[in-house]
Design an enzyme around this catalytic site. Structure first.
Site, PDB file in Angstrom:
ATOM      1  N   TRP A 358       0.822  -1.214   0.000  1.00  0.00           N
ATOM      2  CA  TRP A 358       0.000   0.000   0.000  1.00  0.00           C
ATOM      3  C   TRP A 358       0.859   1.269   0.000  1.00  0.00           C
ATOM      4  CZ3 TRP A 358      -2.058   2.428   5.078  1.00  0.00           C
ATOM      5  CH2 TRP A 358      -1.088   2.385   6.066  1.00  0.00           C
ATOM      6  N   ASP A 359       2.204   1.090   0.031  1.00  0.00           N
ATOM      7  CA  ASP A 359       3.093   2.245   0.170  1.00  0.00           C
ATOM      8  C   ASP A 359       2.909   3.289  -0.935  1.00  0.00           C
ATOM      9  OD1 ASP A 359       4.032  -0.159   1.455  1.00  0.00           O
ATOM     10  OD2 ASP A 359       5.778   0.963   2.091  1.00  0.00           O
ATOM     11  N   GLU A 497       0.504  -3.872  12.059  1.00  0.00           N
ATOM     12  CA  GLU A 497       0.690  -5.322  11.859  1.00  0.00           C
ATOM     13  C   GLU A 497       0.986  -6.089  13.150  1.00  0.00           C
ATOM     14  OE1 GLU A 497       3.691  -5.445   8.832  1.00  0.00           O
ATOM     15  OE2 GLU A 497       2.190  -5.295   7.253  1.00  0.00           O
ATOM     16  N   LYS A 618       2.550  -1.062  15.911  1.00  0.00           N
ATOM     17  CA  LYS A 618       3.777  -0.975  15.122  1.00  0.00           C
ATOM     18  C   LYS A 618       3.860   0.400  14.462  1.00  0.00           C
ATOM     19  CE  LYS A 618       6.005  -3.236  11.183  1.00  0.00           C
ATOM     20  NZ  LYS A 618       5.848  -4.205  10.093  1.00  0.00           N
ATOM     21  N   GLN A 619       2.701   0.885  14.002  1.00  0.00           N
ATOM     22  CA  GLN A 619       2.688   2.129  13.226  1.00  0.00           C
ATOM     23  C   GLN A 619       1.300   2.745  13.299  1.00  0.00           C
ATOM     24  OE1 GLN A 619       3.317  -0.767  10.035  1.00  0.00           O
ATOM     25  NE2 GLN A 619       2.428   0.762   8.700  1.00  0.00           N
TER      26      GLN A 619
END
Ligand code: BGC
Length: 802
Positions: A358-359, A497, A618-619
């Site tokens: 998805w970056d 994730e 994680k993010q």
């Protein structure tokens, strides 16, 4: 502008950091890329030469702990770099075996050149100066070149030069993958085309991609063709010319190696070996001529993409240019016919196997406002895989199109099913493919591209079909909960994730991930809007072709108004249903126990524990919403759903999740810097700087040598161009609401919007806009903090901000 701000200079040879340098000094042109390994280097633990063709994938199976896994990899192609020498009676050059008197490596971002200067003394006391230059041609995508210059400083005698093509390479660039089968190539042809040209042709064993490399080597002494003896050396998969030349003290030997690379994936190709041979026959005779056209191609690109900064330090400017440089080496005008997406780690290494995630969501904003025709080409990569996405949706019991979390050659799901935790040495089940939110990212990208360009042809023929099929997918994923009177999305993963499931529920997947649910609402509403953007005939055609009935559209509308969001007791938007009941994580204890806690998933798994039990991320997950949407857009979405939206709650939510995030992905710093850009300039600038150093300092502890992090690279550029300028496109008008960090004294760049080219120059007190080009009689409408103006071509307008 000082040349210094275009140069990345490394002094001295540092074996432990060579892998990082090689990744950061990769040269590429969107068609192929070659790591910045020294031309005499082998894959030996210190060095890892690698050459990767954009979209050059192959699949291999491996028997792993009794289970056969199949992985699709970006293939390491034959190494065209080998160009080395030995002095009479000595060994082949190895910087570790001589006494270096000087060692400098420079990446010249402005000219796209990699330079190395070494002065050394060997065991016999011979002092020699060595200069090397390298390019991967930005103008002619098939060509690359290297020059090696040798000057004997205190000796005269014979020198042997070897120029080779090495097809014995395997994929072994990522330690974690080394237990997997990495033998992707089969040798087809090794041939001496003529006395100065060698050719090697290989084939990938499963995808049957043919790749030919031809290398032409010419030698000059003091600028004139050299007199030399030559021999041919051939081993299985390795093919070399060896030249012997006699030099007298102070004489300059220049060896020029020009390489042509073709693949059977290229358009306008008959037979790859023939194309590579022919390309070298017609290539300019001298290295310098090729450098000139290469530098020119880069200068044309830089004119469109550079961002000039003025601040106290110099490094930000340089690093920013490094990021833009690597973006353009991954995606360039040569990508257009290549049928590729944007790989998360560039074509710079084997990390994540060159897959597309998805970056792109973080990368397209940069391209949309500079080189939108590249976004268009890359969105077509997805469009061509719509058939596979439809099949995947059907097989999973859904409707419409479901794009894979990781995509490679044909759009099949390429996420690995097992991954190795290097900390515990265990192979662990990988369920990251449950990140269905990729299907919102694709739609978001289509929409943003259209918003920035108004490219209606694209929307009519490709974009709308994707939007509709994606909406159909999201609507089929949503389940009605009669008790709550809301739709729900179950068994998915959000961008974080670390959370793969519930600690007390068997099987993977989470319910009602806020990011996923709200993005689904957004896709559904935009798909309905898209239908109204289409001319009547095209709309009718699409509805007919997709068998979209009014009742289905009505359901989309209903789902988009009744999706469920979960909130904590105190009103904070919950990352997913049940998050509130997880345990708080003891950050203090873990920070004290481990020097680096970015990858808490690995730490906890190695301890026999799981992140699923804790409130940790994680993010950015929920906070992605504040990254992708303005407060106004979010209010609209919340209102559509009938949930209250108080802008005051934004800082509270940001603070809540920021405290519980380990930044285990480089994307995290970008998003957090963005969401703090208005409320906390200092923290935002700090996070921006952390994101800037992601790759140059390899903050994720050893991941950059395996490939750069393109999302974070593009994200930092976008922070400057959109977040700090407050740039937004709304209803055909360009809006600015600048909020520069204190450290930033001036920012200058040009951007493309619809058909306009505009130069933007911003200081804390003034915004200066210059219309570089506009379509005839169509001034650009701009609003700056509510004050609106019309900007004509060749006109400059200045607005006071203070
Ligand atoms: C991140 C993903 C990202 C991927 C590729 C992962 O570590 O969690 O969000 O798409 O890397 O960059």
């Amino acid at each position: 502008m000082s040349r210094e701000q275009w140069l990345f200079t490394y002094d001295g040879f540092e074996p432990a950091r060579e892998g990082l340098r090689e990744a950061l000094c990769t040269l590429g042109n969107g068609y192929f890329a070659t790591r910045g390994a020294a031309p005499e280097a082998h894959a030996d633990g210190t060095h890892y030469p690698g050459t990767y063709l954009a979209g050059g994938y192959n699949r291999l199976k491996t028997d792993l702990a009794g289970r056969v896994v199949e992985n699709e990899d970006l293939v390491n192609m034959p190494n065209w770099l080998p160009l080395t020498f030995r002095l009479e009676g000595g060994d082949w050059f190895d910087v570790r075996a001589v006494t270096p008197l000087e060692y400098r490596q420079v990446l010249d971002l402005e000219r796209g050149l990699l330079l190395r200067t070494v002065r050394f003394e060997d065991a016999a006391g011979r002092r020699t100066r060595l200069e090397q230059r390298r390019f991967v041609h930005m103008g002619d995508k098939h060509l690359a070149g290297q020059e090696l210059v040798l000057v004997p400083e205190n000796w005269s005698g014979r020198v042997h030069v070897r120029s080779a093509l090495d097809g014995r390479v395997v994929n072994a660039g990522v330690a974690r993958y080394r237990q997997l089968n990495g033998q992707h190539l089969r040798l087809l042809v090794a041939e001496e085309v003529d006395p100065e040209t060698l050719l090697l042709e290989v084939e990938t064993v499963q995808s049957r991609l043919e790749v030919a490399e031809a290398a032409r080597t010419r030698l000059f002494v003091e600028g004139h063709p050299a007199v030399f003896q030559k021999t041919l050396l051939q081993e299985e998969g390795f093919f070399a010319h060896e030249f012997t030349v006699t030099l007298t003290e102070g004489q300059r030997l220049a060896v020029e190696k020009v390489v042509a690379l073709y693949s059977s994936k290229d358009p306008a190709v008959s037979e790859v070996a023939m194309e590579a041979r022919d390309a070298l026959k017609t290539a300019p005779g001298r290295f310098e001529e090729l450098v000139a056209t290469h530098v020119q191609a880069w200068s044309h690109l830089w004119r469109r993409v550079d961002i000039e900064l003025e601040l106290d330090g110099q490094d930000e400017q340089r690093v920013l240019r490094l990021h833009i440089f690597h973006l353009l080496q991954t995606v360039s005008p040569h990508s257009i016919d290549q049928d590729v997406g944007v790989p998360a780690r560039g074509w710079h290494g084997e990390a994540y196997r060159g897959h597309i995630f998805w970056d792109e969501l973080f990368i397209f904003p940069f391209l949309n406002l500079r080189l939108p025709f590249l976004t268009r080409a890359i969105l077509r990569y997805r469009y061509r895989r719509l058939g596979r996405a439809r099949q995947a949706a059907r097989e999973a019991g859904f409707q419409g199109a479901m794009f894979p979390w990781q995509s490679g050659s044909n759009g099949r799901e390429e996420s690995q099913r097992l991954h190795l935790n290097p900390r515990s040495g265990r192979w662990v089940e990988d369920v990251t493919w449950l990140q269905r939110h990729i299907n919102a990212a694709v739609a978001y990208n289509v929409w943003q591209y259209h918003r920035a360009t108004a490219d209606s042809e694209f929307l009519y023929y490709y974009g709308a079909e994707m939007m509709l099929e994606l909406a159909r997918f999201w609507a089929s994923l949503a389940q009605w909960n009669p008790v709550l009177g809301r739709y729900e999305i179950k068994n998915v993963m959000g961008p974080d994730e670390y959370h793969t499931g519930y600690p007390d529920r068997p099987g993977p997947g989470l319910d009602n991930n806020a990011y996923t649910n709200l993005m689904a609402v957004w896709v559904l509403s935009k798909a309905l809007e898209t239908l109204h953007l289409l001319p009547r005939e095209r709309r009718a055609e699409l509805l007919e072709f997709l068998r979209l009935e009014h009742s289905e559209l009505a359901r989309w509308d209903e789902v988009s108004r009744k999706m469920r969001l979960v909130f904590h007791q105190d009103g904070v938007l919950s990352q997913f249903e049940g998050y509130e009941h997880l345990q708080e994580f003891d950050w203090k204890a873990y920070r004290a126990r481990y020097p680096d806690i970015h990858r808490l998933d690995r730490i906890l798994e190695a301890e026999g524990d799981s992140p699923n039990r804790y409130k940790l991320s994680k993010q950015a997950d929920v906070l992605m919403l504040f990254y992708l949407f303005s407060a106004d857009e979010l209010r609209e979405l919340f209102e559509r759903l009938g949930y209250p939206f108080e802008p005051e709650m934004i800082p509270r939510i940001v603070d809540y999740y920021l405290q519980r995030t380990s930044h285990g992905s480089t994307l995290s710093g970008v998003v957090h810097s963005w969401v703090l850009a208005r409320s906390d300039r200092e923290a935002s600038w700090r996070l921006f700087n952390e994101a800037l150093s992601s790759d140059i300092s390899d903050v994720q502890g050893g991941t950059t040598p395996e490939g750069i992090h393109l999302g974070a690279m593009a994200g930092t550029v976008d922070l400057l161009q959109r977040a700090y300028t407050g740039l937004e496109v709304r209803a055909g008008v360009l809006h600015f609401n600048p909020h520069l960090p204190q450290e930033l004294k001036r920012l200058k760049f040009s951007l493309r919007y619809h058909k306009h080219w505009v130069e933007v120059e911003l200081t804390p007190t003034v915004l200066r806009l210059t219309g570089l080009w506009s379509p005839l009689e169509q001034p650009l409408e701009v609003c700056v903090r509510g004050e609106c103006l019309r900007l004509q071509s060749c006109e400059t307008q200045e607005l006071r901000l203070a």
